[in-house]
Design an enzyme around this catalytic site. Structure first.
Site, PDB file in Angstrom:
ATOM      1  N   LEU A 134      11.100  84.591  -6.458  1.00 15.92           N
ATOM      2  CA  LEU A 134      10.213  86.020  -6.370  1.00 15.92           C
ATOM      3  C   LEU A 134      10.565  86.785  -7.403  1.00 15.92           C
ATOM      4  N   GLU A 136      11.295  88.383 -11.175  1.00 10.02           N
ATOM      5  CA  GLU A 136      10.805  88.019 -12.631  1.00 10.02           C
ATOM      6  C   GLU A 136      11.559  88.902 -13.666  1.00 10.02           C
ATOM      7  N   TRP A 165      17.272  85.499 -11.961  1.00 14.95           N
ATOM      8  CA  TRP A 165      18.248  86.034 -10.888  1.00 14.95           C
ATOM      9  C   TRP A 165      18.186  85.382  -9.358  1.00 14.95           C
ATOM     10  N   ALA A 245      15.675  87.860   5.487  1.00 13.82           N
ATOM     11  CA  ALA A 245      16.989  87.773   5.204  1.00 13.82           C
ATOM     12  C   ALA A 245      17.589  89.180   5.038  1.00 13.82           C
ATOM     13  N   ARG A 246      16.866  90.418   5.043  1.00  9.18           N
ATOM     14  CA  ARG A 246      17.370  91.542   5.231  1.00  9.18           C
ATOM     15  C   ARG A 246      18.046  91.817   6.451  1.00  9.18           C
ATOM     16  N   GLU A 366      17.460  91.790  -2.446  1.00  2.00           N
ATOM     17  CA  GLU A 366      16.773  91.792  -1.209  1.00  2.00           C
ATOM     18  C   GLU A 366      16.410  93.413  -1.004  1.00  2.00           C
ATOM     19  N   PHE A 386       6.443 104.876  -4.381  1.00  2.00           N
ATOM     20  CA  PHE A 386       7.131 103.792  -5.300  1.00  2.00           C
ATOM     21  C   PHE A 386       6.495 104.013  -6.612  1.00  2.00           C
TER      22      PHE A 386
HETATM   23  P1  TGC Z   1       2.706  96.793   0.345  1.00  2.00           P
HETATM   24  O1  TGC Z   1       1.508  97.116   0.243  1.00  2.00           O
HETATM   25  O2  TGC Z   1       3.835  97.956   1.004  1.00  2.00           O
HETATM   26  O3  TGC Z   1       2.835  95.541   1.548  1.00  2.00           O
HETATM   27  C1  TGC Z   1       1.932  94.572   1.247  1.00  2.00           C
HETATM   28  C2  TGC Z   1       1.814  93.767   2.764  1.00  2.00           C
HETATM   29  O4  TGC Z   1       2.981  93.158   3.168  1.00  2.00           O
HETATM   30  C3  TGC Z   1       3.461  94.083   4.292  1.00  2.00           C
HETATM   31  N1  TGC Z   1       4.785  94.048   4.298  1.00  2.00           N
HETATM   32  C4  TGC Z   1       5.834  93.580   4.882  1.00  2.00           C
HETATM   33  N2  TGC Z   1       5.509  92.586   5.758  1.00  2.00           N
HETATM   34  C5  TGC Z   1       6.656  91.957   6.263  1.00  2.00           C
HETATM   35  N3  TGC Z   1       7.918  92.340   5.976  1.00  2.00           N
HETATM   36  C6  TGC Z   1       8.153  93.305   4.857  1.00  2.00           C
HETATM   37  N4  TGC Z   1       9.155  93.947   4.538  1.00  2.00           N
HETATM   38  C7  TGC Z   1       7.010  94.062   4.277  1.00  2.00           C
HETATM   39  N5  TGC Z   1       6.743  94.993   3.531  1.00  2.00           N
HETATM   40  C8  TGC Z   1       5.413  94.973   3.255  1.00  2.00           C
HETATM   41  C9  TGC Z   1       2.627  95.221   4.478  1.00  2.00           C
HETATM   42  O5  TGC Z   1       2.149  95.700   5.642  1.00  2.00           O
HETATM   43  C10 TGC Z   1       1.182  94.807   3.636  1.00  2.00           C
HETATM   44  O6  TGC Z   1       0.469  94.095   4.582  1.00  2.00           O
HETATM   45  P2  TGC Z   1      -0.985  94.166   4.665  1.00  2.00           P
HETATM   46  O7  TGC Z   1      -1.622  93.481   6.026  1.00  2.00           O
HETATM   47  O8  TGC Z   1      -1.409  95.513   4.909  1.00  2.00           O
HETATM   48  O9  TGC Z   1      -1.433  93.305   3.550  1.00  2.00           O
HETATM   49  O10 TGC Z   1       3.326  96.040  -0.926  1.00  2.00           O
HETATM   50  P3  TGC Z   1       3.929  96.588  -2.238  1.00  2.00           P
HETATM   51  O11 TGC Z   1       3.600  95.679  -3.307  1.00  2.00           O
HETATM   52  O12 TGC Z   1       3.329  98.112  -2.405  1.00  2.00           O
HETATM   53  O13 TGC Z   1       5.473  96.491  -2.112  1.00  2.00           O
HETATM   54  C11 TGC Z   1       6.397  97.212  -1.436  1.00  2.00           C
HETATM   55  C12 TGC Z   1       7.717  97.210  -1.756  1.00  2.00           C
HETATM   56  C13 TGC Z   1       8.097  98.004  -3.134  1.00  2.00           C
HETATM   57  C14 TGC Z   1       8.369  97.679  -0.477  1.00  2.00           C
HETATM   58  C15 TGC Z   1       8.027  95.660  -1.877  1.00  2.00           C
HETATM   59  O14 TGC Z   1       7.592  95.262  -2.970  1.00  2.00           O
HETATM   60  C16 TGC Z   1       9.385  95.210  -1.963  1.00  2.00           C
HETATM   61  O15 TGC Z   1      10.122  95.260  -1.023  1.00  2.00           O
HETATM   62  N6  TGC Z   1      10.234  95.340  -3.086  1.00  2.00           N
HETATM   63  C17 TGC Z   1      11.547  95.017  -3.160  1.00  2.00           C
HETATM   64  C18 TGC Z   1      11.509  93.606  -3.932  1.00  2.00           C
HETATM   65  C19 TGC Z   1      12.638  92.759  -3.226  1.00  2.00           C
HETATM   66  O16 TGC Z   1      13.293  92.957  -2.153  1.00  2.00           O
HETATM   67  N7  TGC Z   1      13.098  91.647  -4.016  1.00  2.00           N
HETATM   68  C20 TGC Z   1      13.772  90.626  -3.239  1.00  2.00           C
HETATM   69  C21 TGC Z   1      13.712  89.269  -3.982  1.00  2.00           C
HETATM   70  S1  TGC Z   1      14.581  88.026  -2.937  1.00  2.00           S
HETATM   71  C22 TGC Z   1      16.209  88.222  -3.098  1.00  2.00           C
HETATM   72  O17 TGC Z   1      16.676  89.249  -3.524  1.00  2.00           O
HETATM   73  C23 TGC Z   1      17.201  87.314  -2.683  1.00  2.00           C
HETATM   74  S2  TGC Z   1      18.884  87.726  -2.665  1.00  2.00           S
HETATM   75  C24 TGC Z   1      19.457  86.255  -1.939  1.00  2.00           C
HETATM   76  C25 TGC Z   1      20.714  86.444  -1.495  1.00  2.00           C
HETATM   77  O18 TGC Z   1      20.912  86.626  -0.434  1.00  2.00           O
HETATM   78  O19 TGC Z   1      21.607  85.696  -2.337  1.00  2.00           O
HETATM   79  P1  FAD Z   2      14.626  97.054 -11.024  1.00  2.00           P
HETATM   80  O1  FAD Z   2      13.572  96.843 -10.177  1.00  2.00           O
HETATM   81  O2  FAD Z   2      14.485  97.060 -12.565  1.00  2.00           O
HETATM   82  O3  FAD Z   2      15.473  98.484 -10.691  1.00  2.00           O
HETATM   83  C1  FAD Z   2      16.395  98.980 -11.387  1.00  2.00           C
HETATM   84  C2  FAD Z   2      16.748 100.509 -10.699  1.00  2.00           C
HETATM   85  O4  FAD Z   2      15.479 101.070 -10.477  1.00  2.00           O
HETATM   86  C3  FAD Z   2      17.446 100.404  -9.428  1.00  2.00           C
HETATM   87  O5  FAD Z   2      18.266 101.324  -9.129  1.00  2.00           O
HETATM   88  C4  FAD Z   2      16.262 100.536  -8.446  1.00  2.00           C
HETATM   89  O6  FAD Z   2      16.452 100.967  -7.048  1.00  2.00           O
HETATM   90  C5  FAD Z   2      15.503 101.543  -9.495  1.00  2.00           C
HETATM   91  N1  FAD Z   2      14.017 101.630  -8.869  1.00  2.00           N
HETATM   92  C6  FAD Z   2      13.128 100.669  -9.243  1.00  2.00           C
HETATM   93  N2  FAD Z   2      11.777 100.912  -8.553  1.00  2.00           N
HETATM   94  C7  FAD Z   2      12.072 102.404  -8.461  1.00  2.00           C
HETATM   95  C8  FAD Z   2      11.246 103.255  -7.991  1.00  2.00           C
HETATM   96  N3  FAD Z   2       9.766 102.940  -7.404  1.00  2.00           N
HETATM   97  N4  FAD Z   2      11.422 104.587  -7.693  1.00  2.00           N
HETATM   98  C9  FAD Z   2      12.791 104.997  -7.627  1.00  2.00           C
HETATM   99  N5  FAD Z   2      13.868 103.958  -8.124  1.00  2.00           N
HETATM  100  C10 FAD Z   2      13.263 102.714  -8.554  1.00  2.00           C
HETATM  101  N6  FAD Z   2      15.654  87.419  -6.457  1.00  2.00           N
HETATM  102  C11 FAD Z   2      15.016  86.475  -6.034  1.00  2.00           C
HETATM  103  O7  FAD Z   2      13.651  86.369  -5.761  1.00  2.00           O
HETATM  104  N7  FAD Z   2      15.588  85.359  -5.287  1.00  2.00           N
HETATM  105  C12 FAD Z   2      16.983  85.379  -5.283  1.00  2.00           C
HETATM  106  O8  FAD Z   2      17.564  84.521  -4.840  1.00  2.00           O
HETATM  107  C13 FAD Z   2      17.744  86.700  -5.875  1.00  2.00           C
HETATM  108  N8  FAD Z   2      19.091  86.492  -5.841  1.00  2.00           N
HETATM  109  C14 FAD Z   2      19.869  87.373  -6.470  1.00  2.00           C
HETATM  110  C15 FAD Z   2      21.250  87.206  -6.858  1.00  2.00           C
HETATM  111  C16 FAD Z   2      21.717  88.328  -7.356  1.00  2.00           C
HETATM  112  C17 FAD Z   2      23.330  88.192  -7.647  1.00  2.00           C
HETATM  113  C18 FAD Z   2      21.145  89.288  -7.746  1.00  2.00           C
HETATM  114  C19 FAD Z   2      22.062  90.476  -8.632  1.00  2.00           C
HETATM  115  C20 FAD Z   2      19.807  89.472  -7.779  1.00  2.00           C
HETATM  116  C21 FAD Z   2      19.143  88.592  -7.127  1.00  2.00           C
HETATM  117  N9  FAD Z   2      17.585  88.592  -7.005  1.00  2.00           N
HETATM  118  C22 FAD Z   2      16.983  87.496  -6.222  1.00  2.00           C
HETATM  119  C23 FAD Z   2      16.905  89.601  -7.454  1.00  2.00           C
HETATM  120  C24 FAD Z   2      16.759  91.088  -6.818  1.00  2.00           C
HETATM  121  O9  FAD Z   2      16.118  90.542  -5.844  1.00  2.00           O
HETATM  122  C25 FAD Z   2      16.520  92.109  -7.734  1.00  2.00           C
HETATM  123  O10 FAD Z   2      17.473  92.315  -8.621  1.00  2.00           O
HETATM  124  C26 FAD Z   2      16.148  93.155  -7.014  1.00  2.00           C
HETATM  125  O11 FAD Z   2      15.082  93.265  -6.417  1.00  2.00           O
HETATM  126  C27 FAD Z   2      15.923  94.517  -7.980  1.00  2.00           C
HETATM  127  O12 FAD Z   2      15.110  94.035  -9.213  1.00  2.00           O
HETATM  128  P2  FAD Z   2      15.508  94.397 -10.694  1.00  2.00           P
HETATM  129  O13 FAD Z   2      16.930  93.987 -10.760  1.00  2.00           O
HETATM  130  O14 FAD Z   2      14.689  93.989 -11.597  1.00  2.00           O
HETATM  131  O15 FAD Z   2      15.876  96.183 -10.742  1.00  2.00           O
END
Ligand code: TGC
Ligand code: FAD
Length: 387
Positions: A134, A136, A165, A245-246, A366, A386
C-alpha cells in the site's frame, strides 16, 4: 493471599479454555523454537524462514479466518496468538500479521473462488508467503494519493509504479497490491516471476531486524483480469485489511511489553547496588509499578476490543485508539526496562532494547501514532484534521 500475577486483573480467567490452549501452544512454540534463533537473526538481519511451515502446522497463519485450512479461532485467541508471537519479537508477529490480516484476509474477503482456492490453503500452511503493498515513497500516511496505476487493456491490466517499506517483500510468492485505475482504487494479486516485477530488500534497518522488508517495483507488469481482486471497489477495502492487522497489533504490542516487564523485574530483584537489590529502591519500584499498571490497562482494552470484534460491532476508531495507546504503552515499557538494566540493557544478550527498537517501527507502521490520534480526534469532533 497468593501474590498477584503479571496479569494483574486476572483477565486470563475470563478466557475460554480453548483460547488458553491456543495461547500456551503459541508460547511454547516461541520459547522452544523461535527464541533460540532470535539473536542470530536480529544480528544478521534475517528472518527464520524455516519456521514458516511450522507456524502453518500450528494454525498460526490466518488463524482468524474460516475454511481453506484456516484455524477459525475466536478474536481473543487471535489476539493471544499475536501477543505470544510478539513476546518473542515484533518481527515474528509482523510476519503473521501480514500473512493473515493483510494477505489472506483480502483474498478471503474480496477474492474470487479461484483466487481463494489457489492461495489460501498454501498461505495457511506456510507453503507460500504473501506481502501487502500500500505504502509508496511519497504516500505513507496518505495512501489515497498513491501513484501506482493499473491500465485496462484487451488482455487484462498493465501495472506501473512502486511500493516501499513492504514487510516480507523479498520472500513473497504473491503480493496484494493496491493501485489506481480509471474506475478507482483496486486490489491486485501480483505473483513472483511476473515480468517487470521486482522486490529488492531494504537493508541497514536499526529496527525490526528479524523481519525482511523491501520495495515492490512494477515496470509494465501484465496482469490477467483474473488477478484483480473482484470484491474491491476503493481505498476502503485496503483500510479494512488494516483494521484486521491493527487489531492484532493492539494485542501483540502487549506481548513485547510483558517480556520487558518480566526482564526488568527479574533483573531488578537480582542486581545489587548500594548493598541492596535495585527492586528495593523507591524510584525503581515506581517505574515497575507504572509499567505494570499501564500493561494491565492495555490488557483490559485488548480484551474489550475482542468482545466488540466477536459481537461484530468493533469500530475502526476504537481499533485506532487501542493500537495507538497499547503501542505507546509498550514502547514506554521497553524504554524503561532498558533503563533499569543499565549498561547491560543495550546488549542483544538481553531483550529490552531489541523490543524497544522494534516498537519504533510498530509505532510507525499500520498508521503512525499521530494518524491514530487524528482518527480518534475526528471521531470525537466530526472534523478531519488530516489536511
Ligand atoms: P477516509 O475518507 O477516512 O475513508 C475512506 C473509506 O474507508 C472507510 N475507512 C475504514 N474502513 C475500515 N477500516 C478503517 N480503518 C477505515 N478507515 C476509513 C471510511 O469510512 C470511508 O468509507 P466510505 O464508505 O465513506 O467510502 O479515507 P482517507 O483517505 O481520508 O484516509 C484516512 C486515513 C488517514 C485515516 C487513512 O488513510 C489511514 O489510515 N492512513 C494510514 C496509512 C496506513 O496505516 N498504512 C499502513 C500500510 S500497511 C502497513 O503498515 C503494514 S505493517 C505490516 C507489519 O505488521 O509488518
Ligand atoms: P509519513 O506519512 O511521511 O509521516 C512522517 C511523520 O509525519 C509521522 O510522524 C506522521 O505521524 C506525521 N504525519 C503525517 N501526516 C500527518 C498529518 N496529517 N498530521 C500530523 N502529522 C502527520 N507499508 C505497507 O504498505 N506494507 C507493509 O508491509 C509495510 N511494512 C512496514 C514495515 C516497516 C518495518 C516499516 C517501518 C513500515 C512499513 N510499512 C508498510 C509502511 C508504513 O505503513 C508507513 O511507514 C506508515 O504508514 C507511515 O508512512 P511514512 O513512513 O511515509 O511517514
Amino acid at each position: 493471599m497468593e501474590p498477584l500475577p503479571a496479569d494483574f486483573f486476572r483477565i486470563e480467567d475470563t478466557f475460554a479454555p480453548e483460547d488458553v490452549l491456543v495461547q500456551s501452544t503459541t508460547r511454547r512454540f516461541v520459547r522452544e523454537e523461535f527464541l533460540p534463533r532470535v539473536q542470530e537473526c536480529y544480528e544478521a538481519g534475517t528472518f527464520p524462514l524455516e519456521l514458516v511451515r511450522r507456524m502453518g502446522d500450528l494454525g498460526l497463519l490466518g488463524s482468524q479466518l474460516e475454511g481453506y485450512g484456516c484455524a477459525g479461532v475466536s478474536s481473543t485467541a487471535y489476539g493471544l496468538i499475536m501477543k505470544e508471537l510478539e513476546r518473542g519479537d515484533s518481527g515474528l508477529r509482523s510476519f503473521a500479521s501480514v500473512q493473515g490480516a493483510l494477505v489472506m484476509y483480502p483474498i478471503h474477503s474480496f477474492g474470487s473462488d479461484a483466487q481463494k482456492n489457489a492461495w489460501l490453503p498454501r498461505l495457511a500452511s506456510g507453503h507460500a508467503v504473501g506481502c501487502f503493498g500500500l505504502t509508496e515513497p511519497d504516500f505513507g500516511s496518505n495512501p489515497a494519493g498513491m501513484k501506482t496505476f493499473a491500465t485496462r487493456t484487451a488482455e487484462g491490466w498493465v501495472l506501473n509504479g512502486s511500493k516501499t517499506w513492504i514487510t516480507n517483500a523479498p520472500i513473497a510468492d504473491v503480493a496484494v497490491v493496491w493501485a489506481k485505475t480509471d474506475e478507482g482504487i483496486r486490489g491486485f494479486l501480483v505473483e513472483r516471476g511476473t515480468p517487470g516485477f521486482s522486490t529488492p530488500e531494504i537493508k541497514h534497518k536499526l529496527s525490526l531486524r528479524a523481519s525482511l522488508t523491501g520495495s515492490l517495483y512494477f515496470d509494465n507488469c501484465l496482469l490477467p483480469d483474473a488477478n484483480r481482486l473482484p470484491g474491491t471497489s476503493g481505498l476502503k477495502n485496503a483500510l479494512m485489511c488494516l483494521s484486521q492487522a491493527r487489531y492484532g497489533i493492539a494485542w501483540g504490542a502487549l506481548g513485547a511489553a510483558e517480556d520487558c516487564l518480566d526482564e526488568a523485574l527479574g533483573y531488578a530483584k537480582n542486581r545489587i547496588m548500594f548493598d541492596k537489590p535495585l527492586a528495593g529502591f523507591q524510584l525503581v519500584q515506581a517505574k515497575l509499578a507504572h509499567m505494570a499498571t499501564q500493561l494491565a490497562l492495555g490488557h483490559l482494552c485488548a480484551a474489550r476490543l475482542a468482545a466488540l470484534k466477536d459481537a461484530g460491532t468493533l469500530h475502526p476508531a476504537q481499533i485506532s485508539m487501542a493500537k495507538q495507546n497499547n503501542v505507546k504503552i509498550a514502547l514506554e515499557t521497553a524504554r524503561t526496562a532498558r533503563d533499569i538494566l543499565g549498561a547491560n540493557g543495550i546488549s542483544l544478550e538481553h531483550r529490552a532494547m531489541r523490543h524497544s527498537c522494534n516498537l519504533e517501527s510498530v509505532s510507525t507502521y499500520e498508521g503512525t501514532n499521530d494518524i491514530h490520534v487524528l482518527v480518534v480526534g475526528q471521531q470525537l469532533t466530526g472534523l478531519a484534521a488530516f489536511q
